[in-house]
Design a protein around this motif. Sequence first.
Motif, mmCIF file in Angstrom:
data_model
loop_
_atom_site.group_PDB
_atom_site.id
_atom_site.type_symbol
_atom_site.label_atom_id
_atom_site.label_comp_id
_atom_site.label_asym_id
_atom_site.label_seq_id
_atom_site.Cartn_x
_atom_site.Cartn_y
_atom_site.Cartn_z
ATOM 1 N N UNK A 80 0.799 -1.232 0.000
ATOM 2 C CA UNK A 80 0.000 0.000 0.000
ATOM 3 C C UNK A 80 0.832 1.282 0.000
ATOM 4 N N UNK A 81 2.010 1.248 0.575
ATOM 5 C CA UNK A 81 2.824 2.465 0.639
ATOM 6 C C UNK A 81 3.611 2.733 -0.640
ATOM 7 N N UNK A 82 3.927 1.704 -1.418
ATOM 8 C CA UNK A 82 4.761 1.899 -2.611
ATOM 9 C C UNK A 82 4.015 1.751 -3.931
ATOM 10 N N UNK A 83 2.761 1.340 -3.901
ATOM 11 C CA UNK A 83 2.045 1.028 -5.135
ATOM 12 C C UNK A 83 1.906 2.238 -6.057
ATOM 13 N N UNK A 84 1.962 3.430 -5.515
ATOM 14 C CA UNK A 84 1.847 4.642 -6.325
ATOM 15 C C UNK A 84 3.020 4.878 -7.260
ATOM 16 N N UNK A 93 -0.994 -13.378 -3.971
ATOM 17 C CA UNK A 93 -1.906 -13.780 -2.898
ATOM 18 C C UNK A 93 -2.341 -12.582 -2.058
ATOM 19 N N UNK A 94 -2.497 -11.456 -2.661
ATOM 20 C CA UNK A 94 -2.873 -10.233 -1.950
ATOM 21 C C UNK A 94 -4.184 -9.727 -2.511
ATOM 22 N N UNK A 95 -5.038 -9.220 -1.637
ATOM 23 C CA UNK A 95 -6.280 -8.611 -2.097
ATOM 24 C C UNK A 95 -6.039 -7.118 -2.264
ATOM 25 N N UNK A 96 -6.285 -6.625 -3.463
ATOM 26 C CA UNK A 96 -6.178 -5.191 -3.727
ATOM 27 C C UNK A 96 -7.572 -4.594 -3.611
ATOM 28 N N UNK A 97 -7.823 -3.918 -2.481
ATOM 29 C CA UNK A 97 -9.125 -3.304 -2.270
ATOM 30 C C UNK A 97 -9.127 -1.875 -2.812
ATOM 31 N N UNK A 99 -9.108 0.972 -1.344
ATOM 32 C CA UNK A 99 -8.169 1.881 -0.683
ATOM 33 C C UNK A 99 -6.769 1.773 -1.288
ATOM 34 N N UNK A 100 -6.298 0.558 -1.493
ATOM 35 C CA UNK A 100 -4.962 0.348 -2.071
ATOM 36 C C UNK A 100 -4.942 0.825 -3.524
ATOM 37 N N UNK A 101 -5.984 0.516 -4.269
ATOM 38 C CA UNK A 101 -6.039 0.906 -5.683
ATOM 39 C C UNK A 101 -6.079 2.426 -5.829
ATOM 40 N N UNK A 102 -6.722 3.109 -4.902
ATOM 41 C CA UNK A 102 -6.782 4.578 -4.985
ATOM 42 C C UNK A 102 -5.410 5.219 -4.815
ATOM 43 N N UNK A 103 -4.485 4.524 -4.206
ATOM 44 C CA UNK A 103 -3.115 5.040 -4.029
ATOM 45 C C UNK A 103 -2.242 4.812 -5.265
ATOM 46 N N UNK A 122 -12.340 -4.831 -9.009
ATOM 47 C CA UNK A 122 -12.376 -4.447 -10.426
ATOM 48 C C UNK A 122 -13.101 -3.114 -10.609
ATOM 49 N N UNK A 123 -14.176 -2.874 -9.857
ATOM 50 C CA UNK A 123 -14.913 -1.604 -9.981
ATOM 51 C C UNK A 123 -14.039 -0.414 -9.599
ATOM 52 N N UNK A 124 -13.274 -0.547 -8.521
ATOM 53 C CA UNK A 124 -12.380 0.538 -8.102
ATOM 54 C C UNK A 124 -11.283 0.770 -9.134
ATOM 55 N N UNK A 125 -10.745 -0.308 -9.683
ATOM 56 C CA UNK A 125 -9.696 -0.177 -10.696
ATOM 57 C C UNK A 125 -10.246 0.519 -11.937
ATOM 58 N N UNK A 126 -11.432 0.129 -12.377
ATOM 59 C CA UNK A 126 -12.054 0.746 -13.549
ATOM 60 C C UNK A 126 -12.318 2.225 -13.292
ATOM 61 N N UNK A 127 -12.770 2.540 -12.099
ATOM 62 C CA UNK A 127 -13.034 3.934 -11.716
ATOM 63 C C UNK A 127 -11.771 4.793 -11.805
ATOM 64 N N UNK A 128 -10.620 4.197 -11.509
ATOM 65 C CA UNK A 128 -9.342 4.919 -11.550
ATOM 66 C C UNK A 128 -8.627 4.786 -12.895
ATOM 67 N N UNK A 129 -9.296 4.201 -13.882
ATOM 68 C CA UNK A 129 -8.711 4.088 -15.221
ATOM 69 C C UNK A 129 -7.635 3.027 -15.346
ATOM 70 N N UNK A 130 -7.681 2.029 -14.481
ATOM 71 C CA UNK A 130 -6.692 0.955 -14.487
ATOM 72 C C UNK A 130 -7.315 -0.277 -15.131
ATOM 73 N N UNK A 131 -6.628 -0.852 -16.097
ATOM 74 C CA UNK A 131 -7.104 -2.076 -16.729
ATOM 75 C C UNK A 131 -6.780 -3.264 -15.829
#
Length: 163
Positions: A80-84, A93-97, A99-103, A122-131
């Motif tokens: 979560x701290x470096x994903x940006x 084996x990690x769930x990207x929710x 909050x993490x996707x928004x970063x 997937x909805x959060x990723x699509x909202x942020x323009x991430x495929x």
Amino acid sequence: MMFRYVFHKASTTTMACLKKLQTFKGFSGKVQEMAGDGDQLITRLLFCGPDYPLSHNYTREYLQNYPFIKVDVVPFDNVPTVIGDYNICIVKNLRLNADVISRASRMKLIMQYGVGLEGIDVNAATKHGIKVARIPGGLTGNAASCAEMAIYLMLGLLRKQVS
């Protein structure tokens, strides 16, 4: 083997274009002058977690001749701290929710191993323009194992129904 196939399929066109661009003398220097920041020219690939080391080791080996692609493996707690800072994320084996996707401000693609995309919002990723994509398990035996388990469960249900 599986990751090589998927990565090859996903990057064949990109790699061919990049090889053509490398043939032009001085091309990368002009891009760096225009961009101003050399870090923006590097595609950063994030593997979430140390599990399945062959996948990220093979990826590093496969991409060692491409200095503009950097592969990193980050422990689950640090994701979560470096994903940006990354352009592509490969989830193991990690769930990207949400909050993490928004970063993930630079993220363009999130990929997950296996049959489904249950580890990614997937909805959060699509909202942020991430495929969002998956790395098929057909070449790893995951699909066969999943089918076998389904058959075993059906046989178990039949056995209980008859008893």
